[in-house]
Design an enzyme around this catalytic site. Structure first.
Site, mmCIF file in Angstrom:
data_model
loop_
_atom_site.group_PDB
_atom_site.id
_atom_site.type_symbol
_atom_site.label_atom_id
_atom_site.label_comp_id
_atom_site.label_asym_id
_atom_site.label_seq_id
_atom_site.Cartn_x
_atom_site.Cartn_y
_atom_site.Cartn_z
ATOM 1 N N ASP A 169 0.842 -1.198 0.000
ATOM 2 C CA ASP A 169 0.000 0.000 0.000
ATOM 3 C C ASP A 169 0.877 1.248 0.000
ATOM 4 O O ASP A 169 1.615 1.501 0.959
ATOM 5 C CB ASP A 169 -0.896 -0.016 1.234
ATOM 6 C CG ASP A 169 -2.002 1.031 1.193
ATOM 7 O OD1 ASP A 169 -1.793 2.095 0.581
ATOM 8 O OD2 ASP A 169 -3.069 0.787 1.786
ATOM 9 N N HIS A 200 -2.946 -0.301 -2.513
ATOM 10 C CA HIS A 200 -4.152 0.414 -2.123
ATOM 11 C C HIS A 200 -5.198 0.333 -3.235
ATOM 12 O O HIS A 200 -4.876 0.471 -4.414
ATOM 13 C CB HIS A 200 -3.792 1.882 -1.854
ATOM 14 C CG HIS A 200 -4.813 2.655 -1.104
ATOM 15 N ND1 HIS A 200 -4.857 2.683 0.266
ATOM 16 C CD2 HIS A 200 -5.830 3.425 -1.529
ATOM 17 C CE1 HIS A 200 -5.860 3.450 0.658
ATOM 18 N NE2 HIS A 200 -6.472 3.910 -0.418
#
Length: 231
Positions: A169, A200
């Site tokens: 992420d 993400h």
């Protein structure tokens, strides 16, 4: 399948627009869907409708209703991504939790015994905050941002919370992820799922960020988690 309604806010500032989908049969529970920073766009509406197809009353509040009501953005369009970042900077997450309380109060007038919450990105952070600050029956956060800065609130979590954490992420650093694990791995109320190498937005309903295998796995886990904890 769905429709727009309004729900009175707790602070008297107005009414919260929300997209609602109702199952064909009496709802077995309710699910509040908290959007990313892109508003109640087509992807979020699809998620709401999917929960209704599974037998839940599902509702997605417009989290930016105070300053950008009705906004729908596409994260694959760079200009719209930048617009979304601007809204994120304006957003007051504390007021957001109050709005979740208002939506929760509404679901409890709809003849359902329990209400869960599923949030994405900023909504993932709000899933954590709701678990710590409200009496929501169960919460799930996907790639929640800034949770590592709020771990002092973990003591308020008394109902089941699950967090999906993609290890790559680019908005949540490896150090932040490690901090979350260190604080929550031993918490009996919290379940953490890591997704090696995913980024993400991997469970977005559509668009370039979606990872099909990762999204399917995460969504299956979420469905099982809420089915168990909202029964």
């Amino acid at each position: 399948m769905g429709e727009m309604i309004t729900i009175p806010s707790f602070d008297g500032a107005g009414a919260i627009p929300a997209y609602v989908a109702t199952p064909a049969q009496p709802a077995k529970a309710a699910v509040i869907v908290i959007p990313e920073i892109f508003g109640v766009n087509e992807g979020i509406r699809r998620k709401v409708e999917s929960w209704a197809e599974l037998g839940y009353l599902a509702v997605a509040p417009d989290i930016f209703w105070r300053f950008a009501p009705g906004v729908e953005l596409d994260p694959d369009v760079p200009e719209q991504m930048q617009e979304a970042f601007g809204y994120f900077q304006q957003y007051d997450a504390d007021l957001g939790v109050e709005d979740i309380k208002a939506v929760l109060a509404w679901t409890r007038t709809q003849d359902v015994a329990k209400t869960g919450l599923v949030g994405f990105c900023l909504g993932g952070r709000l899933a954590y905050m709701a678990a710590a600050r409200t009496d929501i029956d169960a919460s799930v956060g996907y790639y929640g941002v800034m949770i590592d800065t709020m771990l002092d609130e973990a003591g308020g979590i008394t109902k089941p919370l699950a967090l999906h954490i993609p290890t790559a992420d680019h908005f949540v650093s490896p150090q932040a992820q490690a901090t979350i694990h260190a604080a929550l791995d031993t918490d009996e109320h919290v379940t953490l799922w890591d997704y090696e190498g995913l980024d993400h937005g991997f469970a977005a309903e559509m668009g370039n960020r979606r990872d099909e295998a990762g999204a399917r796995l995460a969504d299956e886990r979420t469905r099982e988690f809420l089915a168990r904890n909202l029964a």
